[in-house]
Design an enzyme around this catalytic site. Structure first.
Site, short mmCIF file in Angstrom:
data_model
loop_
_atom_site.label_atom_id
_atom_site.label_comp_id
_atom_site.label_asym_id
_atom_site.label_seq_id
_atom_site.Cartn_x
_atom_site.Cartn_y
_atom_site.Cartn_z
N ASP A 43 22.15 15.28 -17.93
CA ASP A 43 22.53 14.00 -18.02
C ASP A 43 23.86 13.99 -18.49
O ASP A 43 24.43 14.35 -19.49
CB ASP A 43 21.63 13.58 -19.39
CG ASP A 43 22.07 12.02 -19.69
OD1 ASP A 43 22.80 11.44 -19.05
OD2 ASP A 43 21.55 11.64 -20.87
N ASP B 82 0.72 -1.06 0.12
CA ASP B 82 0.04 0.08 0.05
C ASP B 82 0.90 1.41 0.15
O ASP B 82 0.39 2.26 0.36
CB ASP B 82 -0.99 0.01 1.19
CG ASP B 82 -0.06 0.07 2.39
OD1 ASP B 82 1.12 -0.43 2.63
OD2 ASP B 82 -0.88 0.09 3.81
N ASP C 212 27.52 8.04 -14.75
CA ASP C 212 26.40 8.45 -15.73
C ASP C 212 25.31 8.90 -14.95
O ASP C 212 24.47 8.00 -14.21
CB ASP C 212 25.89 7.67 -16.77
CG ASP C 212 24.86 8.40 -17.79
OD1 ASP C 212 24.50 9.34 -17.51
OD2 ASP C 212 24.80 7.78 -18.77
N HIS D 157 23.66 0.02 -19.62
CA HIS D 157 22.73 0.34 -18.42
C HIS D 157 22.86 -0.20 -17.21
O HIS D 157 21.85 -1.03 -16.68
CB HIS D 157 21.33 -0.02 -19.13
CG HIS D 157 21.10 0.80 -20.24
ND1 HIS D 157 19.98 0.66 -21.29
CD2 HIS D 157 21.46 2.22 -20.55
CE1 HIS D 157 19.85 1.50 -21.94
NE2 HIS D 157 20.50 2.59 -21.72
N TYR E 267 33.61 0.80 -25.69
CA TYR E 267 33.58 -0.14 -24.70
C TYR E 267 34.32 -1.43 -25.05
O TYR E 267 34.02 -1.97 -26.11
CB TYR E 267 32.16 -0.52 -24.40
CG TYR E 267 31.21 0.84 -24.25
CD1 TYR E 267 31.10 1.36 -23.07
CD2 TYR E 267 30.78 1.52 -25.47
CE1 TYR E 267 30.55 2.63 -22.76
CE2 TYR E 267 30.19 2.61 -25.31
CZ TYR E 267 30.06 3.24 -23.88
OH TYR E 267 29.39 4.53 -23.70
N GLU F 210 29.99 12.46 -21.44
CA GLU F 210 28.68 13.12 -21.89
C GLU F 210 28.40 14.25 -21.50
O GLU F 210 28.55 14.62 -20.35
CB GLU F 210 27.61 11.83 -21.37
CG GLU F 210 26.17 12.46 -21.66
CD GLU F 210 24.99 11.56 -21.41
OE1 GLU F 210 25.43 10.69 -20.39
OE2 GLU F 210 23.98 11.60 -22.07
N ARG G 244 32.93 6.53 -21.43
CA ARG G 244 31.96 7.54 -22.25
C ARG G 244 32.26 8.84 -21.66
O ARG G 244 32.33 8.77 -20.47
CB ARG G 244 30.56 7.14 -21.77
CG ARG G 244 29.50 7.83 -22.54
CD ARG G 244 28.16 7.19 -22.64
NE ARG G 244 27.35 6.87 -21.39
CZ ARG G 244 27.20 5.74 -21.13
NH1 ARG G 244 27.79 4.72 -21.51
NH2 ARG G 244 26.46 5.56 -19.82
N GLU H 250 27.50 12.37 -26.48
CA GLU H 250 28.08 11.19 -25.58
C GLU H 250 28.53 9.95 -26.27
O GLU H 250 28.32 8.64 -26.06
CB GLU H 250 26.88 10.70 -24.79
CG GLU H 250 25.61 10.30 -25.34
CD GLU H 250 24.41 9.82 -24.43
OE1 GLU H 250 24.77 9.10 -23.60
OE2 GLU H 250 23.24 10.34 -24.48
N HIS I 87 26.12 2.64 -29.63
CA HIS I 87 24.91 3.39 -29.23
C HIS I 87 25.15 4.63 -30.12
O HIS I 87 26.08 4.90 -30.55
CB HIS I 87 24.70 3.71 -27.81
CG HIS I 87 25.93 4.51 -27.15
ND1 HIS I 87 26.24 5.67 -27.19
CD2 HIS I 87 26.84 3.83 -26.23
CE1 HIS I 87 27.32 6.02 -26.51
NE2 HIS I 87 27.84 5.01 -25.83
N HIS J 165 15.48 11.13 -22.17
CA HIS J 165 15.60 11.02 -23.65
C HIS J 165 14.30 11.77 -24.02
O HIS J 165 13.14 11.39 -24.08
CB HIS J 165 15.37 9.51 -23.94
CG HIS J 165 16.73 8.55 -23.46
ND1 HIS J 165 16.46 7.43 -23.08
CD2 HIS J 165 17.93 9.27 -23.49
CE1 HIS J 165 17.74 6.96 -22.56
NE2 HIS J 165 18.43 7.94 -22.86
N HIS K 57 20.83 12.61 -27.80
CA HIS K 57 19.46 12.53 -27.81
C HIS K 57 19.13 13.88 -27.26
O HIS K 57 19.83 14.52 -26.45
CB HIS K 57 18.94 11.39 -26.93
CG HIS K 57 19.50 11.33 -25.55
ND1 HIS K 57 18.98 12.18 -24.43
CD2 HIS K 57 20.55 10.82 -25.17
CE1 HIS K 57 19.79 11.86 -23.61
NE2 HIS K 57 20.56 10.86 -23.67
N1 GLY Z 1 21.68 8.34 -19.12
C1 GLY Z 1 21.05 7.99 -20.23
C2 GLY Z 1 21.75 8.29 -21.35
O1 GLY Z 1 22.77 8.90 -21.44
O2 GLY Z 1 21.15 8.23 -22.50
MN MN Z 2 22.55 10.57 -22.57
MN MN Z 3 23.82 9.65 -19.75
#
Ligand code: GLY
Ligand code: MN
Ligand code: MN
Length: 446
Positions: free
Chosen positions: A278, A43, A267, A250, A395, A415, A413, A391, A357, A368, A361
């Protein structure tokens, strides 16, 4: 230090509604539901987060609400274009669950021309839809409302056979609303600058805190503590990947011990008044890059910098990815991870083994964020006011055949969040270093 972001004003919400109503026209009507509470355990609920579309148009913070925008509508000669359906006031429930605006509060504090309790929805909606040709509503996002709204439309259709008009078509609301959200106002950019500034500070704190023997989640605690101090929370699941965990895109377990000699990829982005940052940074747990780590890192950094330069009005939004892909592939060849001519490797998609990737975005209320990437099947050109992440990453999974062992398990990465302006790319996330020497200096406590 408290950073005070610009508060969005009722005027800004009114201007957004006016713009949307202009776009949908006098024969249209828009329906936008709020988010609903979601059970976390028996609940108790997850912390409520308002639906971004609903929040963008109303600023109304409660669940179980719905906005109707009916351009030009009048009731007894008075403007009645903006109608809110909200939870009824209930003194007993409010003692347990918190205050409710109720219909009176929705009009007084949130600018609704008319407001009703949510139970009156079906009864009132028939009147609101009558005579409108286009119902702007995003089907499929709110199943609970889909059923209630389509049932209403069906009833109106039945009546219409006897003379009353019915809405003839459903139009996806995002075609209009999401294009508006894609172009940020001055107030939105101001909020995003602040979200990025505080998030950059949080990443700096994590860099200063990191040392071998800590656990990934302990760096998360530092970051989230800094967000909380500024009335922010994570805008998405924080990723803290030490060593080869950085190669899991992820990775959110954040449960491993940070080891001497490894990199750690963080991240994390804080959400401020509904707008999120982000940021990703990758740095050595012990404060010093090894030669192999630095070699990979410098390739990603160069891709990040060159891609950022492409975020200019008029440029194709595919350019950052094309540029990042070229720089990364050339770097992979220089490092000996790929063999061949970069252009041919890219044609064959060989770089995807290490860079799987996209390069960025849209960013805004959703990490996103909304807005189309293509128009007429072609990448759309950038415009001032759009905000995008940049970003690139590399890897190198442990045990990758044909790759020198010294590179195994390295994941990098970098970003940044960038606003597109007439003056060129505005990097909102410059408050956290990304140069090797600057990171090492910060981590050394200097
Ligand atoms: N943190 C999600 C991305 O970088 O797209
Ligand atoms: Mn991102
Ligand atoms: Mn990110």
């Amino acid at each position: 230090m408290a950073i005070k972001p610009a508060r969005r004003t009722p005027k800004e919400y009114a201007a957004r509604r006016a713009q949307l109503m202009k776009r949908i026209g006098a024969d249209g009507v828009a329906i936008v539901p709020s988010a609903r509470e979601v059970i976390r355990s028996r609940d108790t609920h997850y912390k409520f987060r308002q639906d971004s579309d609903f929040s963008y148009l109303t600023g109304f913070p409660e669940p179980d609400a719905l906005a109707v925008l009916a351009p030009g509508r009048k009731v007894k000669g008075r403007k009645a274009e903006y109608v809110l359906f909200v939870r009824e006031r209930n003194p007993e429930r409010e003692i347990w669950d918190g205050r409710r605006a109720g219909p009176a509060g929705a009009m007084r504090d949130y600018g609704a021309d008319q407001a009703f309790t949510i139970d009156a929805f079906e009864h009132e909606l028939k009147g609101l839809l009558a005579g409108r040709q286009h119902l702007h509503y995003t089907l499929g996002e709110h199943p609970h409302w889909d059923a209630r709204i389509t049932a209403c439309v069906r009833e109106i259709r039945e009546v219409s056979r006897r003379g009353a008009a019915a809405p003839v078509d459903f139009v996806a609301l995002e075609a209009t609303l999401h294009e508006m959200r894609l172009r940020k106002s001055a107030a939105e950019l101001s909020l995003m600058r602040t979200a990025c500034e505080i998030t950059a500070q949080a990443h700096c704190i994590a860099m200063r805190t990191a040392r071998p023997g800590l656990y990934e989640w302990q760096l998360g605690a530092e970051i989230h503590h800094h967000f909380a101090r500024h009335d922010m929370e994570p805008g998405y699941g924080t990723i803290i990947g030490g060593g080869a965990n950085a190669c899991i895109l992820h990775y959110v377990e954040n449960s491993a011990e940070l080891r001497d000699g490894d990199l750690v990829l963080i991240d994390a982005g804080g959400e401020l008044q509904g707008y999120t940052a982000d940021i990703t940074r990758t740095f050595p747990v012990n404060g010093r890059f090894s030669a192999a780590q630095q070699a990979v890192y410098e390739v990603v950094l160069e891709a990040n910098k060159q891609a950022i330069e492409e975020l200019r009005p008029g440029n194709s939004s595919a350019r950052p990815h094309d540029v990042a892909t070229r720089v990364l592939t050339e770097g992979l060849v220089d490092l000996g991870l790929l063999k061949g001519k970069p252009a041919e490797l890219i044609k064959a998609g060989r770089q995807r083994q290490f860079f799987m990737h996209g390069t960025g975005h849209w960013l805004g209320m959703d990490v996103h964020d909304v807005g189309r990437y293509k128009l007429d099947n072609k990448p759309r050109p950038f415009e001032s006011g759009m905000v995008m992440t940049v970003e690139p990453g590399l890897y190198i999974a442990p045990g990758t055949q044909g790759v020198p062992e010294k590179y195994w398990g390295i994941g990098v990465r970098i970003e940044d969040d960038v606003a597109i302006t007439a003056k060129g790319p505005e990097v909102l996330t410059g408050g956290v270093p990304k140069e090797v020497r600057e990171i090492e200096r910060l981590m050394s406590g200097a």
